[in-house]
Design a protein around this motif. Structure first.
Motif, PDB file in Angstrom:
ATOM      1  N   ARG A  31       0.831  -1.204   0.000  1.00  0.00           N
ATOM      2  CA  ARG A  31       0.000   0.000   0.000  1.00  0.00           C
ATOM      3  C   ARG A  31       0.868   1.256   0.000  1.00  0.00           C
ATOM      4  NH1 ARG A  31      -2.712  -3.042   4.027  1.00  0.00           N
ATOM      5  NH2 ARG A  31      -1.985  -1.643   5.684  1.00  0.00           N
ATOM      6  N   ASP A  32       1.893   1.262   0.839  1.00  0.00           N
ATOM      7  CA  ASP A  32       2.773   2.435   0.904  1.00  0.00           C
ATOM      8  C   ASP A  32       3.495   2.655  -0.425  1.00  0.00           C
ATOM      9  OD1 ASP A  32       1.975   2.730   3.500  1.00  0.00           O
ATOM     10  OD2 ASP A  32       3.782   1.846   4.385  1.00  0.00           O
ATOM     11  N   GLN A  33       3.989   1.574  -0.997  1.00  0.00           N
ATOM     12  CA  GLN A  33       4.718   1.708  -2.257  1.00  0.00           C
ATOM     13  C   GLN A  33       3.779   2.094  -3.393  1.00  0.00           C
ATOM     14  OE1 GLN A  33       8.118   1.463  -2.321  1.00  0.00           O
ATOM     15  NE2 GLN A  33       7.877   2.337  -4.351  1.00  0.00           N
ATOM     16  N   ALA A  34       2.541   1.600  -3.346  1.00  0.00           N
ATOM     17  CA  ALA A  34       1.561   1.960  -4.377  1.00  0.00           C
ATOM     18  C   ALA A  34       1.246   3.446  -4.318  1.00  0.00           C
ATOM     19  CB  ALA A  34       0.293   1.125  -4.199  1.00  0.00           C
ATOM     20  N   ASN A  35       1.122   3.998  -3.125  1.00  0.00           N
ATOM     21  CA  ASN A  35       0.877   5.432  -2.989  1.00  0.00           C
ATOM     22  C   ASN A  35       2.020   6.250  -3.578  1.00  0.00           C
ATOM     23  OD1 ASN A  35      -1.667   6.300  -1.415  1.00  0.00           O
ATOM     24  ND2 ASN A  35      -0.975   4.502  -0.281  1.00  0.00           N
ATOM     25  N   LYS A  36       3.241   5.799  -3.353  1.00  0.00           N
ATOM     26  CA  LYS A  36       4.392   6.506  -3.923  1.00  0.00           C
ATOM     27  C   LYS A  36       4.359   6.454  -5.444  1.00  0.00           C
ATOM     28  CE  LYS A  36       7.378   5.509   0.053  1.00  0.00           C
ATOM     29  NZ  LYS A  36       8.607   4.801   0.517  1.00  0.00           N
ATOM     30  N   ALA A  37       4.058   5.273  -5.989  1.00  0.00           N
ATOM     31  CA  ALA A  37       4.002   5.143  -7.442  1.00  0.00           C
ATOM     32  C   ALA A  37       2.855   5.967  -8.026  1.00  0.00           C
ATOM     33  CB  ALA A  37       3.844   3.665  -7.828  1.00  0.00           C
ATOM     34  N   MET A  38       1.713   5.959  -7.342  1.00  0.00           N
ATOM     35  CA  MET A  38       0.584   6.760  -7.803  1.00  0.00           C
ATOM     36  C   MET A  38       0.951   8.239  -7.845  1.00  0.00           C
ATOM     37  SD  MET A  38      -2.289   5.042  -8.528  1.00  0.00           S
ATOM     38  CE  MET A  38      -3.643   6.141  -8.171  1.00  0.00           C
ATOM     39  N   ASP A  39       1.658   8.720  -6.827  1.00  0.00           N
ATOM     40  CA  ASP A  39       2.065  10.120  -6.796  1.00  0.00           C
ATOM     41  C   ASP A  39       2.930  10.467  -7.998  1.00  0.00           C
ATOM     42  OD1 ASP A  39       0.680  10.495  -4.468  1.00  0.00           O
ATOM     43  OD2 ASP A  39       2.428  10.272  -3.157  1.00  0.00           O
ATOM     44  N   VAL A  40       3.833   9.550  -8.360  1.00  0.00           N
ATOM     45  CA  VAL A  40       4.717   9.802  -9.498  1.00  0.00           C
ATOM     46  C   VAL A  40       3.907   9.982 -10.777  1.00  0.00           C
ATOM     47  CG1 VAL A  40       6.500   8.775 -10.959  1.00  0.00           C
ATOM     48  CG2 VAL A  40       6.683   8.601  -8.472  1.00  0.00           C
ATOM     49  N   TYR A  41       2.960   9.089 -11.009  1.00  0.00           N
ATOM     50  CA  TYR A  41       2.193   9.135 -12.252  1.00  0.00           C
ATOM     51  C   TYR A  41       1.137  10.242 -12.231  1.00  0.00           C
ATOM     52  CZ  TYR A  41       4.433   4.963 -13.992  1.00  0.00           C
ATOM     53  OH  TYR A  41       5.362   4.079 -14.468  1.00  0.00           O
ATOM     54  N   LEU A  42       0.541  10.480 -11.071  1.00  0.00           N
ATOM     55  CA  LEU A  42      -0.439  11.555 -11.008  1.00  0.00           C
ATOM     56  C   LEU A  42       0.209  12.910 -11.244  1.00  0.00           C
ATOM     57  CD1 LEU A  42      -2.704  10.440  -8.025  1.00  0.00           C
ATOM     58  CD2 LEU A  42      -3.343  10.607 -10.434  1.00  0.00           C
ATOM     59  N   GLN A  43       1.379  13.127 -10.703  1.00  0.00           N
ATOM     60  CA  GLN A  43       2.077  14.383 -10.941  1.00  0.00           C
ATOM     61  C   GLN A  43       2.381  14.565 -12.420  1.00  0.00           C
ATOM     62  OE1 GLN A  43       5.538  14.561  -8.449  1.00  0.00           O
ATOM     63  NE2 GLN A  43       4.361  14.523  -6.546  1.00  0.00           N
ATOM     64  N   ARG A  44       2.752  13.484 -13.049  1.00  0.00           N
ATOM     65  CA  ARG A  44       3.055  13.584 -14.479  1.00  0.00           C
ATOM     66  C   ARG A  44       1.786  13.850 -15.291  1.00  0.00           C
ATOM     67  NH1 ARG A  44       5.974   9.125 -18.383  1.00  0.00           N
ATOM     68  NH2 ARG A  44       5.759  10.345 -20.307  1.00  0.00           N
ATOM     69  N   ILE A  45       0.697  13.155 -14.967  1.00  0.00           N
ATOM     70  CA  ILE A  45      -0.560  13.355 -15.692  1.00  0.00           C
ATOM     71  C   ILE A  45      -1.085  14.777 -15.469  1.00  0.00           C
ATOM     72  CG2 ILE A  45      -2.971  12.631 -15.804  1.00  0.00           C
ATOM     73  CD1 ILE A  45      -1.022  10.758 -17.197  1.00  0.00           C
ATOM     74  N   ARG A  46      -1.013  15.237 -14.220  1.00  0.00           N
ATOM     75  CA  ARG A  46      -1.490  16.593 -13.945  1.00  0.00           C
ATOM     76  C   ARG A  46      -0.661  17.641 -14.691  1.00  0.00           C
ATOM     77  NH1 ARG A  46      -1.874  15.149  -7.566  1.00  0.00           N
ATOM     78  NH2 ARG A  46      -4.009  14.313  -7.547  1.00  0.00           N
ATOM     79  N   LYS A  47       0.606  17.449 -14.730  1.00  0.00           N
ATOM     80  CA  LYS A  47       1.465  18.382 -15.457  1.00  0.00           C
ATOM     81  C   LYS A  47       1.118  18.383 -16.937  1.00  0.00           C
ATOM     82  CE  LYS A  47       6.316  19.469 -16.341  1.00  0.00           C
ATOM     83  NZ  LYS A  47       7.728  19.071 -16.091  1.00  0.00           N
ATOM     84  N   PHE A  48       0.871  17.209 -17.485  1.00  0.00           N
ATOM     85  CA  PHE A  48       0.514  17.115 -18.903  1.00  0.00           C
ATOM     86  C   PHE A  48      -0.856  17.736 -19.159  1.00  0.00           C
ATOM     87  CE2 PHE A  48      -1.544  14.766 -22.384  1.00  0.00           C
ATOM     88  CZ  PHE A  48      -0.655  15.053 -23.410  1.00  0.00           C
ATOM     89  N   ALA A  49      -1.826  17.450 -18.258  1.00  0.00           N
ATOM     90  CA  ALA A  49      -3.175  17.963 -18.448  1.00  0.00           C
ATOM     91  C   ALA A  49      -3.225  19.481 -18.316  1.00  0.00           C
ATOM     92  CB  ALA A  49      -4.125  17.312 -17.440  1.00  0.00           C
ATOM     93  N   SER A  50      -2.361  20.052 -17.486  1.00  0.00           N
ATOM     94  CA  SER A  50      -2.365  21.500 -17.310  1.00  0.00           C
ATOM     95  C   SER A  50      -1.955  22.231 -18.580  1.00  0.00           C
ATOM     96  CB  SER A  50      -1.421  21.890 -16.167  1.00  0.00           C
ATOM     97  OG  SER A  50      -0.078  21.560 -16.498  1.00  0.00           O
TER      98      SER A  50
END
Length: 806
Positions: A540-559
């Motif tokens: 769970r902890d590692q999944a949250n870290k991985a999610m943060d990595v991809y969400l930051q990238r998606i948000r940056k792209f979507a912006s």
């Protein structure tokens, strides 16, 4: 120097062929010989060349000839190895193995005490052989008569006066005093009585005395005169007493070199050292037993077996204490032969790798690489694992051609080996050799085998394969990288082994740059979501870290994306000549999507007005029917319009019916009139996933009739026979006329006639009524089949049937 070379070349051209090339002259002590470095013309191998100029040293010509004769006839490992000799009237050449004067080392004091003992031990063995087996006297033993070979071994040379005591006319009697620097090294008895005194004393006396002066020289430097004989400065204490007996003034009281050797080899003696034991046992290593081989390995790396905690310092100590060249030239070849043919095993190969760290790249390529390539084809699993373990030590020394063409094709069998340890070590070794593999090999054969190990029955191998793919991701081809990694990592996310899932999450986190934004949003993020509620907190902890990595990238792209892909309103009006029917919320309205949607819903309810116009057969209008702006003919009203009309003027108002109607209108825009509502309804009908709202343009064969317009949602729990008959009358395929009295009434004023239900006690009356009811009741079983059709709303007997459909 150039003049000498030209003179030598001229002399050789006039004499017998000499297949060696002269190189640089080597600086040596006073000698009748001139020493040169040379090479063999046939193969370019190194050699040394002793040259004697007959024209300038005629008085010492017998000494030069004696040296040639003795070197060619006296064979011993401690004697200089002769390759070839040539003698003419003007010169004598002796080609030998490549040699370095021992004086170079003693002047620089570059040898450790252990190495000096080892060198003296070898010389003592050679002198013992000359004295005892050959019954001869060397007569000129000193540092200047000794050399070191390429392997670091000490060699005895200068055989100018070496003589057999069985020969009455031995050269030593007449020429012993002509040896350069003979006055410093001559034993006291010979200095007084001449060289003939050798006959009156023990045969070993002369060489014993000279061996004693040699001991003093190697530990202290030059031996200047007989006064230094017997001094123990810098000489190891264990050697003092025996050393003094070697240089005793009385030749008959001296110990022989053989006795000195025996004293030193006793338990605790000065020659009882690890290096000397090693050199004694290195020969025929492949013939030794397992116990003898184990003892030999302890001698090679003795500190390592005592403590494995610090291999590097142990190896450095080994190189400092022992002669490095000897390990390269003598120990290393014997160890390699033992591994290949003598069953030396992984322990011997590990020692080979330790020694090979001291080799130059060229030396490694010529001495170790061929054996390594052959060993990779060995069926011995222990050897294979040892090779894989030691790949990091030697990978920089192996060329890309060797790794890609010779080693990797042998390695691939390890991916499918039955032994899990071999499969695991093979996967780990990929990280070491990946830089030496071609792109074709990586994206073809390697990925094929990694696909197999990613499904291995051993969870550890699956985990290591995931880690391996993550670390070699940059080496994969651009065209296949994202496809391979996504397939491998997302599959590992479902692995039952917790560490395999964790490895996949970490690999996804570090390889995020390998995927485009579409893959991140559509394939990777959905796969990560289940891991957020994994039973293991680690995941769970590692999944949250991985999610943060991809969400930051998606948000940056979507912006950086545009606000909408729709054309602007101005361009739409220009192309159609009118404003769009369905308005788009402006940025100010879109502050809250829920607020916008609810306001549309409120406006829609207030705008609904008018009568519900039923169709001819009571069914809703199909979504694909054409739109009519002003007037709807009978049978064209849509299901949505019918439902809105029911909301506006319900026959019986109920909170539940109102709620379901409002829920339906929630998804319609509030702007525009009846025509707009019809168009929005058609837009929803065009979506394949929402075909629930569509009515077919043709009545299906098993379609259940809709309720009558007079009471559209309630049939009081009884079959609507009249409605069903009316539907049957509308079928084009029905050629049989209906019974009299059940025909559909003609519409008046553009509106369909309302069919009344036949009561059980009124209307026709009597038996005729009962018969008509019975006749009409027979087809009533067919609507049961219509329950299989999902495209029509089900009659539940309640007012909120549409609401239940949502």
């Amino acid at each position: 120097m150039e003049f000498f070379k030209s003179a030598v070349a001229s002399a050789i051209s006039k004499g017998p062929p000499f297949p060696y090339t002269f190189g640089d002259q080597v600086d040596i002590d006073a000698s009748i010989w001139t020493l040169y470095n040379g090479t063999k013309r046939e193969d370019g191998s190194n050699c040394s060349i002793f040259s004697f100029d007959v024209t300038t040293n005629k008085s010492r010509l017998p000494m030069a000839r004696n040296a040639v004769k003795k070197l060619r006839t006296l064979r011993h490992p401690g004697v200089i190895k002769v390759l070839d000799t040539v003698e003419t009237e003007t010169y004598i050449y002796i080609a030998t193995e490549r040699l370095i004067p021992l004086r170079w080392h003693t002047k620089r004091k570059s040898m450790s005490t252990e190495t000096l003992k080892w060198g003296l031990f070898g010389i003592a063995q050679t002198i013992k052989f000359i004295n005892d087996e050959a019954s001869s006297v060397h007569g000129a033993l000193r540092v200047s008569s000794l050399y070191t070979s390429e392997s670091g071994e000490w060699k005895v040379g200068c055989f100018e006066v070496l003589s057999s005591m069985k020969d009455d006319d031995a050269i030593i009697y007449n020429y012993g005093s002509l040896v350069p620097d003979a006055g410093r090294y001559t034993p006291p008895e010979l200095a007084k009585s001449g060289w003939d005194a050798i006959k009156r004393n023990p045969l070993t006396a002369v060489d014993a005395y000279n061996f004693g002066t040699l001991i003093f020289e190697v530990f202290n430097g030059d031996f200047m005169s007989g006064d230094q004989a017997g001094q123990t400065k810098n000489i190891p204490p264990t050697m003092h007493s025996t050393y003094r007996r070697l240089v005793n003034a009385n030749p008959k009281a001296r110990v022989s070199v053989g006795n000195f050797l025996e004293q030193g080899r006793r338990s605790g003696g000065f020659f009882n050292t690890p290096l000397i034991k090693l050199t004694d046992s290195v020969d025929n290593l492949g013939m030794k037993t397992e116990e003898e081989r184990e003892e030999f390995l302890k001698l090679v790396v003795r500190p390592t077996y005592a403590s494995d905690a610090n291999d590097n310092s142990d190896l450095d100590r080994l190189s400092d204490d022992f002669p490095e060249d000897y390990f390269k030239m003598k120990i290393l070849p014997e160890l390699l032969k033992s591994v290949e043919f003598g069953g030396g095993g992984p322990k011997v190969f590990s020692v080979v790798m330790k020694i090979s760290t001291k080799l130059t790249d060229d030396e490694f390529e010529t001495r170790v690489t061929p054996a390594v390539v052959r060993l990779f084809s060995s069926p011995d699993r222990a050897i294979r694992v040892s090779l894989l373990d030691n790949l990091p030590v030697m990978i920089d020394r192996l060329s890309q051609r060797i790794v890609n063409d010779k080693i990797f094709p042998q390695m691939v069998s390890g991916f499918t080996d039955v032994a899990p340890v071999v499969r695991e070590q093979t996967v780990k070794a990929v990280l070491t050799i990946i830089g030496k593999l071609s792109d074709r090999t990586i994206n073809g054969e390697l990925l094929k085998y990694l696909a197999k190990t990613s499904n291995d029955e051993q969870p550890g191998i699956r985990t290591n394969t995931t880690i391996c793919l993550g670390k070699i991701s940059k080496n994969l081809g651009v065209s296949t990288r994202s496809k391979v990694l996504i397939a491998a990592f997302t599959r590992s996310l479902r692995d039952p082994f917790v560490h395999a899932r964790n490895a996949a999450l970490m690999a996804l986190a570090v390889t995020s740059d390998a995927f485009n934004e579409d893959d991140c949003a559509n394939r990777i993020l959905p796969s990560l979501c289940p891991c957020l509620i994994d039973k293991e907190r680690l995941i769970r902890d590692q999944a949250n870290k991985a999610m943060d990595v991809y969400l930051q990238r998606i948000r940056k792209f979507a912006s950086a994306m545009a606000d909408t892909a729709l054309p602007p309103p101005s361009s739409l009006e220009a192309s159609t000549g009118q404003a769009p029917r369905m308005s788009t919320p402006q940025p100010s309205e879109a502050a809250s999507w829920a607020g916008w949607a609810i306001s549309s819903f409120t406006n829609k309810v207030s705008a609904a007005a008018g009568e519900i116009t039923p169709t001819t057969n009571g069914a809703p209008r199909p979504s694909s029917a054409p739109l009519v702006a002003d007037r709807r003919p009978p049978g064209t009203a849509s299901a949505s319009a019918l439902h809105r009309q029911a909301v506006a003027t319900p026959p019986v108002a109920s909170a539940r019916t109102s709620t379901s109607s409002n829920a339906h209108d929630y998804f319609h825009d509030s702007n525009g009139g009846a025509d707009e509502e019809i168009e929005i309804d058609d837009a929803w009908g065009d979506m394949e996933e929402e075909s629930f709202f569509d009515a077919s343009s043709e009545a299906p064969k098993a379609t259940k009739p809709a309720p009558s317009a007079a009471n559209p949602f309630d049939d009081n729990g009884e079959p609507d026979f009249a409605g069903w008959l009316a539907a049957q009358a509308g079928k084009k395929t029905s050629a049989k006329p209906l019974p009299k009295g059940l025909a559909k009434a003609s519409p008046s004023n553009g509106r369909p006639a309302v069919t009344t239900r036949v009561a059980s006690t009124g209307g026709i009356g009597g038996a005729g009524a009962k018969k008509a009811a019975t006749t009409a009741a027979k087809p009533a079983a067919k609507p049961v089949v219509a329950k299989k059709i999902d495209t029509a709303p089900k009659e539940t007997g309640e007012d909120d049937g549409w609401g239940d459909g949502w």
